[in-house]
Design an enzyme around this catalytic site. Structure first.
Site, PDB file in Angstrom:
ATOM      1  N   GLY A   1      -3.455  -0.845   3.032  1.00  0.00           N
ATOM      2  CA  GLY A   1      -2.801  -0.237   1.891  1.00  0.00           C
ATOM      3  C   GLY A   1      -3.819   0.193   0.846  1.00  0.00           C
ATOM      4  CB  THR A   2      -3.455   0.505  -2.833  1.00  0.00           C
ATOM      5  OG1 THR A   2      -2.477   1.531  -2.850  1.00  0.00           O
ATOM      6  CG2 THR A   2      -4.381   0.681  -4.029  1.00  0.00           C
ATOM      7  CB  THR A   3      -8.803  -0.340  -0.867  1.00  0.00           C
ATOM      8  OG1 THR A   3      -8.137  -0.807   0.310  1.00  0.00           O
ATOM      9  CG2 THR A   3     -10.040  -1.195  -1.103  1.00  0.00           C
TER      10      THR A   3
END
Length: 222
Positions: A35-37
């Protein structure tokens, strides 16, 4: 009733719906679903911030070129993860307060002031917000980096990764980050001194955005 047999109480597996898919994301061999990093790294002379650019709604990619690094003042930037709506609203609120604060002071705000504003709003609304952030910037006191995780806590950090995909980066941080690293050892996008490994290999999107802040860039001459 009391005389019900175990077989009647627990129907066979074939009657409990279709089996779960082994791979609901359709990944290729060797790929992982991340997911978001978002990430912030202090080096000897400043800060590098990095983020992926993919915004998703469940399994649907709503925007593959979103900006997860937001400017809140001339030399202070925020990496956002969690609910895009929540973090955008938080950013707009803090930008408003900081602009008023700058007019009152007649100078640019401190990085810690911005971090405490985010912390206060996130904490006071912790039951209604999904927002994990990394704030970095440069002021008269030098380069500063803060983590503001879910719930509204505030931590000064030297290197930090957050977001649902950040677990893939933690091992890279542990293996390669060294305090006092030079700018030359951090490329654009964020890269650690391990040949062939950079943050883009661990993010949800191959497209990266980053901001670099050399220490002293906001100090006025004289």
């Amino acid at each position: 009733g009391c005389g019900a047999s175990p077989a009647a109480a627990h129907p066979p597996m074939e009657f409990m719906g279709p089996p779960m898919m082994d791979d609901p994301y359709g990944l290729k061999a060797g790929e992982v679903s991340s997911g978001t990093t978002i990430m912030g790294v202090m080096f000897d002379g400043g800060i590098v911030l990095g983020a992926d650019t993919r915004t998703s709604t469940g399994q649907y990619v709503a925007n593959r070129s979103s900006r997860k690094i937001s400017q809140v003042s001339p030399h202070i930037f925020l990496c956002r993860s969690g609910s895009a709506a929540d973090t955008q609203a938080l950013t707009n609120m803090v930008k408003h307060y900081l602009s008023q604060h700058s007019i009152e002071l007649g100078e640019e705000p401190f990085v810690e002031t911005a971090a405490n504003l985010f912390r206060m709003i996130a904490y006071n609304n912790k039951d209604m917000l999904s927002a994990a952030m990394i704030l970095g910037g440069v002021d008269k006191q030098g380069a500063k980096l803060f983590s503001i995780p879910l719930g509204g806590t505030l931590y000064p950090v030297k290197v930090y990764a957050s977001g649902s995909g950040s677990t893939y980066v933690q091992g890279l941080i542990d293996a390669t980050y060294r305090e006092g690293m030079t700018r030359q050892r951090l490329s654009n996008p964020v890269r650690f001194p391990m040949e062939g490994l950079d943050l883009s290999r661990f993010c949800a999107s191959q497209s990266q955005q980053s901001q670099v802040f050399p220490a002293g860039s906001c100090l006025r001459a004289g």
